[in-house]
Design an enzyme around this catalytic site. Structure first.
Site, mmCIF file in Angstrom:
data_model
loop_
_atom_site.group_PDB
_atom_site.id
_atom_site.type_symbol
_atom_site.label_atom_id
_atom_site.label_comp_id
_atom_site.label_asym_id
_atom_site.label_seq_id
_atom_site.Cartn_x
_atom_site.Cartn_y
_atom_site.Cartn_z
ATOM 1 N N ARG A 83 0.839 -1.194 0.000
ATOM 2 C CA ARG A 83 0.000 0.000 0.000
ATOM 3 C C ARG A 83 0.878 1.249 0.000
ATOM 4 N NH1 ARG A 83 -4.676 -0.614 4.484
ATOM 5 N NH2 ARG A 83 -3.933 1.491 4.925
ATOM 6 N N ARG A 127 0.677 8.149 10.590
ATOM 7 C CA ARG A 127 -0.631 7.504 10.851
ATOM 8 C C ARG A 127 -0.753 7.131 12.328
ATOM 9 N NH1 ARG A 127 0.118 2.984 6.815
ATOM 10 N NH2 ARG A 127 -1.824 2.057 7.539
#
Ligand code: ADP
Length: 214
Positions: free
Chosen positions: A155, A166
């Site tokens: 990803r 994140r």
């Protein structure tokens, strides 16, 4: 026989195994799996201007605007029998969701950050069926999905800088939701192989009268 309906949320930092567990729970309990991350990635793949906007946020590791995510959610959320993965991610989203529906339980899947970083860096996802592979679950042939033969890719947001960002976003925005949901929380240790995490979660749900369906 009347089958009881259930509305679940799965909460946890990125890389804790939320997506994997949500898919398995959905199969066992016959629930619809709604992942805002998957919905956003579908949209991003279309290459529309909305898709480009989403991609920009993905690369930085922040949160997509509520206008975009909230609408996607409202268009995809069934009335009952679902497991929601990736939403809510902050207090505003939790309040929005509360106006739409009342959640029964919130599964809080937790795993130490050092392990998460290792997992995310090695994660590969099938382009076709979205199956996930990594240190705990390697594919039999490198780069090829065991389930459908599709190509495995990394990803865009699974790189060290974005992962750090994140995790920061999670700590700041999402973690406070554990307190918010308070008596609805079911704590699950995600630091184990997926089959064990699944069994422990099923047992916890069974204790609350949410049963596996044939
Ligand atoms: P992860 O939990 O591993 O980060 P997801 O697939 O759930 O992966 O989400 C990927 C990205 O999609 C997030 O980093 C974020 O940018 C965006 N996203 C997903 N759900 C939401 C949401 N509810 N609100 C805002 N952004 C979201």
């Amino acid at each position: 026989m009347k089958v009881s309906l259930v509305k679940l949320i799965i909460l946890g930092p990125p890389g804790t195994g939320k997506g994997t567990l949500a898919v398995e729970l959905a199969q066992k309990l016959k629930l619809k799996h709604i992942s805002t991350g998957d919905l956003l990635r579908e949209e991003a793949k279309k290459g529309s201007s909305l898709g480009r906007e989403i991609n920009q946020v993905f690369i930085k590791g922040g949160l997509v605007s509520e206008e975009i995510v909230g609408n996607l959610l409202e268009n995809n959320l069934p009335e009952d029998n679902f497991i929601l993965d990736g939403y809510p991610r902050d207090l505003n989203q939790a309040k929005r969701l509360e106006k739409i529906t009342e959640i029964d339980y919130v599964i809080n899947l937790h795993t130490p950050f050092e392990i998460i970083i290792e997992r995310l860096s090695s994660r590969r996802v099938c382009m076709d069926c979205k199956a996930v592979y990594g240190i705990n679950v390697p594919s039999k042939r490198e780069g090829i999905c065991d389930k459908c033969g599709g190509r495995l890719i990394q990803r865009k947001d699974d790189n060290p800088e974005t992962i750090a960002e994140r995790l920061e976003t999670y700590k700041k925005e999402t973690e406070p939701l554990i307190k918010y949901y308070n008596n609805k929380i079911i704590n699950i240790d995600g630091n184990d192989i997926p089959s064990k995490v699944l069994n422990i979660t099923l047992k916890e749900l069974d204790d609350r009268n949410i049963k596996v369906r044939a």
